[in-house]
Scaffold this motif. Structure first.
Motif, mmCIF file in Angstrom:
data_model
loop_
_atom_site.group_PDB
_atom_site.id
_atom_site.type_symbol
_atom_site.label_atom_id
_atom_site.label_comp_id
_atom_site.label_asym_id
_atom_site.label_seq_id
_atom_site.Cartn_x
_atom_site.Cartn_y
_atom_site.Cartn_z
ATOM 1 N N SER A 52 0.830 -1.203 0.000
ATOM 2 C CA SER A 52 0.000 0.000 0.000
ATOM 3 C C SER A 52 0.869 1.260 0.000
ATOM 4 O O SER A 52 0.353 2.368 -0.086
ATOM 5 N N LYS A 53 2.202 1.072 0.126
ATOM 6 C CA LYS A 53 3.140 2.206 0.136
ATOM 7 C C LYS A 53 4.181 2.037 -0.964
ATOM 8 O O LYS A 53 5.359 1.744 -0.693
ATOM 9 N N PRO A 54 3.755 2.210 -2.236
ATOM 10 C CA PRO A 54 4.664 1.932 -3.356
ATOM 11 C C PRO A 54 5.943 2.770 -3.339
ATOM 12 O O PRO A 54 6.990 2.290 -3.781
ATOM 13 N N ASP A 55 5.874 4.004 -2.818
ATOM 14 C CA ASP A 55 7.089 4.833 -2.778
ATOM 15 C C ASP A 55 8.151 4.217 -1.882
ATOM 16 O O ASP A 55 9.351 4.253 -2.195
ATOM 17 N N LEU A 56 7.725 3.647 -0.745
ATOM 18 C CA LEU A 56 8.687 3.010 0.157
ATOM 19 C C LEU A 56 9.169 1.672 -0.394
ATOM 20 O O LEU A 56 10.320 1.287 -0.185
ATOM 21 N N VAL A 57 8.280 0.943 -1.074
ATOM 22 C CA VAL A 57 8.704 -0.316 -1.704
ATOM 23 C C VAL A 57 9.877 -0.028 -2.642
ATOM 24 O O VAL A 57 10.922 -0.690 -2.573
ATOM 25 N N GLU A 58 9.712 0.997 -3.493
ATOM 26 C CA GLU A 58 10.779 1.351 -4.439
ATOM 27 C C GLU A 58 11.962 2.022 -3.738
ATOM 28 O O GLU A 58 13.100 1.603 -3.867
ATOM 29 N N GLY A 59 11.634 3.065 -2.979
ATOM 30 C CA GLY A 59 12.673 3.941 -2.445
ATOM 31 C C GLY A 59 13.424 3.348 -1.269
ATOM 32 O O GLY A 59 14.613 3.610 -1.083
ATOM 33 N N THR A 75 -7.997 -12.254 2.575
ATOM 34 C CA THR A 75 -9.317 -12.726 3.004
ATOM 35 C C THR A 75 -10.404 -11.740 2.580
ATOM 36 O O THR A 75 -11.539 -11.816 3.069
ATOM 37 N N GLY A 76 -10.048 -10.812 1.688
ATOM 38 C CA GLY A 76 -11.062 -9.993 1.031
ATOM 39 C C GLY A 76 -11.392 -8.680 1.715
ATOM 40 O O GLY A 76 -12.386 -8.033 1.360
ATOM 41 N N PHE A 77 -10.590 -8.262 2.696
ATOM 42 C CA PHE A 77 -10.836 -6.946 3.291
ATOM 43 C C PHE A 77 -10.254 -5.861 2.388
ATOM 44 O O PHE A 77 -9.297 -6.083 1.656
ATOM 45 N N ASP A 78 -10.869 -4.693 2.466
ATOM 46 C CA ASP A 78 -10.497 -3.597 1.594
ATOM 47 C C ASP A 78 -9.825 -2.501 2.403
ATOM 48 O O ASP A 78 -10.037 -2.412 3.613
ATOM 49 N N ASP A 79 -9.052 -1.676 1.709
ATOM 50 C CA ASP A 79 -8.461 -0.488 2.331
ATOM 51 C C ASP A 79 -7.695 -0.875 3.601
ATOM 52 O O ASP A 79 -7.808 -0.209 4.640
ATOM 53 N N VAL A 80 -6.917 -1.943 3.526
ATOM 54 C CA VAL A 80 -6.186 -2.448 4.696
ATOM 55 C C VAL A 80 -5.020 -1.513 5.037
ATOM 56 O O VAL A 80 -4.217 -1.160 4.172
ATOM 57 N N ARG A 81 -4.964 -1.089 6.301
ATOM 58 C CA ARG A 81 -3.879 -0.220 6.791
ATOM 59 C C ARG A 81 -3.242 -0.891 7.986
ATOM 60 O O ARG A 81 -3.926 -1.213 8.953
ATOM 61 N N VAL A 82 -1.935 -1.090 7.925
ATOM 62 C CA VAL A 82 -1.219 -1.697 9.041
ATOM 63 C C VAL A 82 -0.272 -0.670 9.648
ATOM 64 O O VAL A 82 0.439 0.032 8.916
#
Lengths: 268, 268
Positions: free
Chosen positions: A204-211, B187-194
């Motif tokens: 969910s954090k593509p900038d950190l994945v790359e950077g 498991t199909g949850f949306d907008d997951v934030r960890v």
């Protein structure tokens, strides 16, 4: 000493350090702001990756940035000039033999330096001598032992350990982040406060994945492939599998964690 | 299933869980607040350590707390009554066979539960069925692989690994914290934030030294001494040395790090 610097001094490494600083600037540096007209010593500035951030965050401060490598100082000078900052003085100097009068600086700043030194406590003592009473010492370091990820991989952990071992055999300590509190305390700093700066990366954090995961951390581990194999710390297939598994953590279901530590102490 | 719960069900363990929750309340729970009149399911409430915090932070919410163990439910009921909360219904129930209609709850909350289950994804799917569309799923888990400290100790790391291995042989996963993102996503949850919740402890934080490093974490590892030795995972001297080294990190120059993970996802 410059030959012992585990990451080497090649141009690609300079780019990696810049990438790293750009990605992590907020996390590591946003709470370091020095008032106008204060004298700040940045020790071990390297190619100037953090120097530019320091100058930007404290535009009125008078920053003196030193490094033991003349080559790095020249690169740092170009980086500072390219960014248009005029509040930085760059100078070749050795942390253990500082060309400054006692209590010359209001603040001292160190980032990713102690991890490479065989005598970090002596470095802090030498820097403390040129720091005014009541002034602050700020130290930022990583800790490669803070690295874990999903999917987990013994190969990836072993590849990281190659970097830790090479750094140790060069006299450094890649696990120094967790030890900043006792290090500052034992060298006589007061009111020492350490805060971890954890980098948590998922897709969910593509900038950190790359950077961070790819261009900073995995690139850094990849950078020791040759010495790790030459020194018999690993085999080519094992190391390459480790790197592959690190990249695997950057896929859509992957997670990568790393923690930096920032310590601030006061000279009494 | 209750016999597989790695920490056991003895009274001392119940005290430890309460100590743990009291110390970590702010860090883990302060950002979980449910609006009045909403139906919240707490699954796997155990002895009610988190139930009391949930009820306090969301006094208007209608909380249903379930656990597979009738004994734990009885203890949780006493804890809730002792704290004076009337917005909690306690009920023995199995996460995999929930006695509720589909879409019965506005929110679902799980804390330190998935780490003990052999089929965490199925548990999430079962809970998702009773969650309304648009409702939230909150999951908090630790990750014992996130543990590191100063002074470092191979014995201490091995003692921790005993707990990880015992939990694995009981069908659980003590390293689940880092995997919450893919788990909720898959498991199909949306907008997951960890978000990681790192506990950094040095001697400038005596409450955490006592409440977390000693009474929560090290006590938890000490708690598996007998099964670890009986199952041949370690020897008495090695395990005891590991525990001694964990206590060593609570001295004036010691540092201890552990990270919890909190995930929030939405049912679409």
């Amino acid at each position: 000493m410059s030959n012992d610097y585990v990451h080497g001094y090649d141009p690609r490494e300079a780019v990696r350090l810049q990438d790293q600083a750009t990605t992590l600037v907020q996390l590591l540096h946003s709470d370091t702001v020095y008032p106008p007209a204060r004298n700040v010593l940045e020790a071990g500035c390297g190619v100037g990756a953090q120097t530019v951030t320091l100058a930007r965050n404290s535009p009125g401060a008078l920053i003196t940035s030193i490094d033991v490598s003349e080559t790095s100082i020249a690169q740092a000078r170009r980086a500072v000039q390219a960014a248009g900052f005029t509040n930085v003085t760059l100078q070749q100097a050795d942390i253990f033999d500082l060309p400054f009068e006692p209590e010359s600086f209001d603040h001292v700043f160190l980032c990713f330096v102690l991890e490479h030194l065989a005598r970090p406590a002596e470095a802090l003592k030498s820097l403390k001598r040129v720091l005014k009473r009541g002034g602050s010492m700020t130290v930022i370091e990583g800790d490669h032992g803070s690295t874990y990820f999903h999917p987990d991989s013994e190969y990836a952990q072993r590849a990281i350990r190659c970097l830790v071992e090479l750094q140790a055999s060069a006299g450094g300590n890649a696990l120094i982040g967790r030890a900043l509190y006792p290090l500052l305390r034992d060298t006589g700093f007061d009111d020492v406060r350490v805060s971890p700066r954890m980098v948590y990366v998922d897709s969910s954090k593509p900038d950190l994945v790359e950077g961070f995961t790819k261009k900073t951390f995995t690139a850094m581990v990849e950078g020791v492939r040759k010495p790790a194999i030459e020194n018999g710390l690993t085999s080519e297939p094992d190391f390459d599998r480790g790197i592959k598994d690190l990249y695997r953590t950057t896929e859509i279901d992957g997670v990568f964690c790393y923690t930096f530590f920032k310590a601030v102490g006061k000279r009494v």
